[in-house]
Design an enzyme around this catalytic site. Structure first.
Site, PDB file in Angstrom:
ATOM      1  N   PHE A   1     -54.367 -22.337 -16.186  1.00  0.00           N
ATOM      2  CA  PHE A   1     -55.570 -23.016 -15.703  1.00  0.00           C
ATOM      3  C   PHE A   1     -56.765 -22.091 -15.799  1.00  0.00           C
ATOM      4  O   PHE A   1     -56.634 -20.858 -15.884  1.00  0.00           O
ATOM      5  CB  PHE A   1     -55.383 -23.530 -14.270  1.00  0.00           C
ATOM      6  CG  PHE A   1     -55.300 -22.456 -13.221  1.00  0.00           C
ATOM      7  CD1 PHE A   1     -56.441 -22.026 -12.539  1.00  0.00           C
ATOM      8  CD2 PHE A   1     -54.089 -21.869 -12.904  1.00  0.00           C
ATOM      9  CE1 PHE A   1     -56.368 -21.045 -11.569  1.00  0.00           C
ATOM     10  CE2 PHE A   1     -53.997 -20.878 -11.929  1.00  0.00           C
ATOM     11  CZ  PHE A   1     -55.146 -20.462 -11.265  1.00  0.00           C
ATOM     12  N   CYS A   2     -57.950 -22.700 -15.790  1.00  0.00           N
ATOM     13  CA  CYS A   2     -59.214 -21.961 -15.858  1.00  0.00           C
ATOM     14  C   CYS A   2     -60.287 -22.868 -15.260  1.00  0.00           C
ATOM     15  O   CYS A   2     -59.972 -23.859 -14.611  1.00  0.00           O
ATOM     16  CB  CYS A   2     -59.540 -21.546 -17.288  1.00  0.00           C
ATOM     17  SG  CYS A   2     -59.598 -22.926 -18.460  1.00  0.00           S
ATOM     18  N   THR A   3     -61.533 -22.552 -15.474  1.00  0.00           N
ATOM     19  CA  THR A   3     -62.613 -23.302 -14.827  1.00  0.00           C
ATOM     20  C   THR A   3     -62.654 -24.758 -15.274  1.00  0.00           C
ATOM     21  O   THR A   3     -62.598 -25.675 -14.457  1.00  0.00           O
ATOM     22  CB  THR A   3     -63.972 -22.639 -15.131  1.00  0.00           C
ATOM     23  OG1 THR A   3     -63.908 -21.266 -14.801  1.00  0.00           O
ATOM     24  CG2 THR A   3     -65.086 -23.319 -14.340  1.00  0.00           C
TER      25      THR A   3
ATOM     26  N   CYS B   1     -57.664 -22.045 -20.772  1.00  0.00           N
ATOM     27  CA  CYS B   1     -56.243 -22.350 -20.590  1.00  0.00           C
ATOM     28  C   CYS B   1     -55.692 -23.166 -21.750  1.00  0.00           C
ATOM     29  O   CYS B   1     -54.480 -23.166 -21.986  1.00  0.00           O
ATOM     30  CB  CYS B   1     -55.979 -23.020 -19.251  1.00  0.00           C
ATOM     31  SG  CYS B   1     -57.051 -24.379 -18.796  1.00  0.00           S
TER      32      CYS B   1
ATOM     33  N   ILE C   1     -59.953 -26.326 -13.170  1.00  0.00           N
ATOM     34  CA  ILE C   1     -60.136 -26.365 -11.720  1.00  0.00           C
ATOM     35  C   ILE C   1     -61.150 -27.430 -11.317  1.00  0.00           C
ATOM     36  O   ILE C   1     -60.957 -28.142 -10.323  1.00  0.00           O
ATOM     37  CB  ILE C   1     -60.597 -24.988 -11.205  1.00  0.00           C
ATOM     38  CG1 ILE C   1     -59.551 -23.919 -11.510  1.00  0.00           C
ATOM     39  CG2 ILE C   1     -60.887 -25.029  -9.702  1.00  0.00           C
ATOM     40  CD1 ILE C   1     -60.071 -22.501 -11.362  1.00  0.00           C
TER      41      ILE C   1
END
Length: 259
Positions: free
Chosen positions: A182-184, A189, A211
């Site tokens: 996961f990432c922003t 990701c 996210i």
């Protein structure tokens, strides 16, 4: 005060005419009085824009008339002020730099998991096949410090180009588990999940929309803190409103897209 609409969106799609597209989008964005950052590369486009809601949405609608960008799905949030200082449109070698040219998301994505499904898995402690689920934070260390999923794996990388080496050192830890990168907003990701597949890790997913989409579509359970964003708001809470920095360690130029 009229609220400002903020969007972030990206798409991996071949853009051989990146330089020409840069000129078109720069002129269009300036004319529309938008601010933010648009990165264009042969591998795709990455956009962070803010302005009047109708104008921002109109800009996206016009862009989606080009069939290459028809599947763009911006993530939206609001602020009471313009969070960008200027409008930048740049041509780059990569829209998110990994320095691994064999990773080509436009040629095929790794499987994605919806935010609602990830929330359910985290609540249960396993995926639908009964495998333990671990979350892998692919962001930079200062971003992780503002908030992350409970018990997320954090390799304390300082830039995304360090991710491949970190993965090589730790990949055996994922045996028998389902790993969700996961990432922003999804861009890092997505590359990370493809690399993990290429490295032979069997049960790999990317968090669809990152996210910010998790905040939008769930109650934020199993996530602690906020999410760093690359504009003057700096950190967004689960309700997608700005919250204070946990530590005063944001980049000097917060308008810069992630590296």
């Amino acid at each position: 005060m009229t609220p400002v609409l903020n969007i972030s969106t990206y798409l991996f799609v071949p853009i051989p005419d990146a330089a020409q597209l840069r000129d078109v989008l720069h002129e269009r964005a300036i004319h529309a009085n938008l601010k933010g950052t648009i990165l264009i590369a042969e591998e795709g486009i990455n956009m962070f824009l803010a302005g009047d809601a109708d104008v921002v949405r109109g800009f996206v609608t016009e862009l989606k008339k080009d069939e290459r960008f028809a599947s763009l799905e911006p993530k939206e949030s609001w602020s009471d002020h313009q969070p960008f200082r200027k409008m930048l449109v740049k041509v780059k070698n990569e829209i998110i730099r990994m320095n691994m040219p064999t990773i080509r998301p436009s040629s095929g994505r790794a499987p994605a998991v919806a935010p609602e499904t990830l929330r359910r898995w985290l609540e249960a402690g396993h995926d639908d096949a009964g495998r333990p689920v671990v979350t892998l934070d692919t962001r930079n260390d200062f971003e992780v410090d503002q908030g992350t999923f409970e018990n997320a794996i954090d390799w304390r990388i300082t830039k995304f180009t360090e991710f491949p080496q970190a993965l090589s050192a730790h990949k055996t830890e994922f045996e028998g588990k389902t790993v969700v990168s996961f990432c922003t907003g999804g861009i890092r990701c997505e590359k990370a999940a493809i690399l993990m597949q290429n490295e032979g890790i069997e049960n790999v997913y990317q968090l669809e929309g990152g996210i910010l989409k998790y905040f939008e579509l769930t109650d934020g359970a199993h996530y602690n803190g906020g999410c760093f964003v690359f504009d003057q708001r700096e950190v967004l809470g689960v309700d997608l409103d700005a919250v204070p920095l946990v530590h005063g360690n944001a980049p000097v130029d917060a308008d810069k897209a992630p590296d």
